[in-house]
Design a protein around this motif. Sequence first.
Motif, PDB file in Angstrom:
ATOM      1  N   ALA A  71      37.027  66.717   9.052  1.00  0.00           N
ATOM      2  CA  ALA A  71      37.471  65.736   9.853  1.00  0.00           C
ATOM      3  C   ALA A  71      38.512  66.321  10.884  1.00  0.00           C
ATOM      4  CB  ALA A  71      37.896  64.431   8.941  1.00  0.00           C
ATOM      5  N   VAL A  72      39.371  66.922  10.211  1.00  0.00           N
ATOM      6  CA  VAL A  72      40.425  67.439  11.146  1.00  0.00           C
ATOM      7  C   VAL A  72      40.031  68.205  12.205  1.00  0.00           C
ATOM      8  CG1 VAL A  72      42.844  68.421  11.413  1.00  0.00           C
ATOM      9  CG2 VAL A  72      42.410  67.095   9.422  1.00  0.00           C
TER      10      VAL A  72
ATOM     11  N   GLU B 102      43.716  60.342  15.086  1.00  0.00           N
ATOM     12  CA  GLU B 102      44.456  60.761  14.100  1.00  0.00           C
ATOM     13  C   GLU B 102      44.499  59.486  13.079  1.00  0.00           C
ATOM     14  OE1 GLU B 102      45.112  60.604  17.155  1.00  0.00           O
ATOM     15  OE2 GLU B 102      45.456  62.870  17.844  1.00  0.00           O
TER      16      GLU B 102
ATOM     17  N   LEU C  88      37.819  67.416   4.148  1.00  0.00           N
ATOM     18  CA  LEU C  88      38.762  66.785   5.105  1.00  0.00           C
ATOM     19  C   LEU C  88      39.384  67.444   6.186  1.00  0.00           C
ATOM     20  CD1 LEU C  88      41.078  65.403   1.903  1.00  0.00           C
ATOM     21  CD2 LEU C  88      39.858  64.061   3.805  1.00  0.00           C
TER      22      LEU C  88
ATOM     23  N   TRP D 266      33.114  57.479  14.058  1.00  0.00           N
ATOM     24  CA  TRP D 266      34.236  57.974  13.111  1.00  0.00           C
ATOM     25  C   TRP D 266      34.255  57.180  12.015  1.00  0.00           C
ATOM     26  CZ3 TRP D 266      37.304  61.773  12.103  1.00  0.00           C
ATOM     27  CH2 TRP D 266      37.557  62.682  12.964  1.00  0.00           C
TER      28      TRP D 266
ATOM     29  N   CYS E  52      41.725  59.947  10.841  1.00  0.00           N
ATOM     30  CA  CYS E  52      41.937  61.207   9.945  1.00  0.00           C
ATOM     31  C   CYS E  52      42.847  60.605   8.748  1.00  0.00           C
ATOM     32  CB  CYS E  52      42.300  62.566  10.426  1.00  0.00           C
ATOM     33  SG  CYS E  52      41.002  63.173  11.539  1.00  0.00           S
TER      34      CYS E  52
ATOM     35  N   LYS F 179      38.287  66.329  15.107  1.00  0.00           N
ATOM     36  CA  LYS F 179      39.218  65.839  16.036  1.00  0.00           C
ATOM     37  C   LYS F 179      39.886  66.693  16.853  1.00  0.00           C
ATOM     38  CE  LYS F 179      43.375  65.360  14.760  1.00  0.00           C
ATOM     39  NZ  LYS F 179      44.209  66.033  15.904  1.00  0.00           N
TER      40      LYS F 179
END
Length: 330
Positions: free
Chosen positions: A160-161, A299, A157, A124, A302, A164
């Motif tokens: 990344a979410v 979280e 972005l 990460w 992110c 997750k």
Amino acid sequence: MPDNARDDESFAQRLKAGADIRLEAWGGDKHIKRGVYDPNTFLRTILVWEPRAINRFVKPLLLVTLLAIACAVAVKFNGTLADVSLRADPFTMPYSLLLTVIGFLQVFRLNRAAIRYWEARAAWGRIIAALRNFAGLVCTHCNHCRPARDDAIAWSLAFAVASKARLNAFDHMPLYAIGSARAALLIAMGPQEDNTAAMAIHRATAFREMEQQLHAMSDLTGLMERIKSTPLPLVYVTHLRTSMMVYLLLMPFLFASSLGWGLIPTVALVAFFLLGVEGAATECESPFNRTHWNHLRMEAACSFAFHNVQEIVQAADEIRSRAQRLTPGL
């Protein structure tokens, strides 16, 4: 695709405005910081309950404790078990050696589980670094096409979410986000009116650098998916748990006569600490499981990435604005 139609508000401003919405969607600040502790608060780290993952080993703990209660009661009201405990006294020395074996196995087991957790955490960290590098490259080389620039960064972005969510067992598509970011790059870096040979080489080199960051993010998510889908081999776990339960289940019989009623707290405490290490290994072994108190705080990663990218985009806009004031017509 992410909305870039509002010209009255910059992309950096929209990222900043959405921070509270994202925080609420991810469970709030309390959820993101859950499990984070101050190393200097020694007593506070001792006086905790949920982070110990007791639910992972409560059943064997109860079994051993109930056996200790039964043995203590039998010794008090029936001398037969006391005689058995006295006859077993010669075996206490080899029995104590078993604890050395268990200690070695526990260190090995916890070490392998901690490595999995640390590899996920390091992955990460590298994703955040790749996102920062990607945003910086896009802001440098795609500033001439703001909508495509903002789309590429927004989709990175979103990757990344989505990663997750995928690791949390939700049906999201991080590779779709990577493909959308790549499509936005092609729009921004495609043929232009000033497409001389030198400019074409420059854009091809810049595009290759941005592609490398996208490849790195995709590879790192693949690494974490392998960690999630490949638990430790059963042989690592079964031998330790068998030897540990043999050690704990024999303890009441060996020390019943010498400890009396003290057998109950002694066995319960020894079982609690030994099984607690196994519980810690179980928690670390699955860093993406949201049902675990000590799961990896994706979280927070992110949120940190969004904040970093917002600063990069804002700085790029300010630099371009200064350049336009110094060089009219730029």
